[in-house]
Design an enzyme around this catalytic site. Sequence first.
Site, PDB file in Angstrom:
ATOM      1  N   GLY A 126      -5.348   0.914   5.880  1.00  0.00           N
ATOM      2  CA  GLY A 126      -4.719  -0.346   5.516  1.00  0.00           C
ATOM      3  C   GLY A 126      -5.559  -1.552   5.905  1.00  0.00           C
ATOM      4  CG  ASP A 127      -6.546  -2.057   9.850  1.00  0.00           C
ATOM      5  OD1 ASP A 127      -5.467  -2.643   9.665  1.00  0.00           O
ATOM      6  OD2 ASP A 127      -6.743  -1.276  10.794  1.00  0.00           O
TER       7      ASP A 127
ATOM      8  CB  SER B 180      -0.944   0.000   1.206  1.00  0.00           C
ATOM      9  OG  SER B 180      -0.235  -0.131   2.418  1.00  0.00           O
ATOM     10  CG  MET B 181       2.774   1.945  -2.697  1.00  0.00           C
ATOM     11  SD  MET B 181       3.487   1.726  -4.337  1.00  0.00           S
ATOM     12  CE  MET B 181       4.882   2.846  -4.201  1.00  0.00           C
TER      13      MET B 181
ATOM     14  CB  ALA C 117      -2.280   9.795  -2.260  1.00  0.00           C
TER      15      ALA C 117
END
Length: 300
Positions: free
Chosen positions: A245-246, A214-215, A217
């Site tokens: 993230g969850d 995950s990055m 925006a």
Amino acid sequence: MILTVTLNAALDVTYQVPAVDWDGVNRVRTVHRRAGGKGVNVARVLAALGQEVLVTGLAGGPTGEAVAADLRASGLPDALVPVSGDSRTTLVVSEPGRTALFNEPGPTVTPDELANFLKRYGELLRDAGAVVISGSLPQGVPADFYATLAQVAHDRGVPAVVDADGEPLRHAPKGRPAIVKPNAEELARAVPGGTALEGAAELRSQGAEAVVVSMGADGLLAVTPEGAFRAGMPYRVEGNPTGAGDSLVAGLALGLVEGTPWPSRLARAAALGAAAVAAPVAGDFDRDVYADIHPKIVIS
């Protein structure tokens, strides 16, 4: 049923304030208190999407009782394993454009308590279509314990998603999880010195079936058995990123049980992560934002 594991369950407290004065008195506008920890947040999102879930993990003391009570009040079934220490409280202070998170360490877990949990975990896997193993480890739990949980699931034919940081992330691929999900900073700490693509490929080479990064925006990067993908976001969502993230992990777990092709799986996960930013507390997502952003995400 999707099983979620939260070894360091928490009572999450969120303060929303107009602005933080670190040298003065702050008037809190809104307070939210609810059961938390990354696996609990994942379960909330999955339940909101209509999925059958079960929350397990470790909880103890008055704070653990408050966690269990809130799960019951929220309609989230649980199979929490008791420990003698008191569970932790986490505090989020959120002002427009900025969020600070304060995490207590949690209880110290004894070897007998950990053995009790491992036995119960094996029993719960019998009815699971997938398992999500996420969050920090309480004191007394070995750094490779997530790899152990992932391996137990793998041996029973249950795909596992691991979302962790530090040593637990570095060990995780050895358990052959279906997905390892670090964010960009966590990946850089685990595999320093290369690009995100190289780091994800390295974790996959160590045993993970797929790695999704995950990055924020900038969307998602995934290295999978079907190839490498990027999920590009059409615009930036402002709000509280705690729990984004969850929500993303919930989308990945749902894709596992449904057998969704990777491009569609990533688009839904990215949309859920963005929609969570627009929600005030972790474990929620804004359905309007989700509906708007989902079809605009570009997979390449």
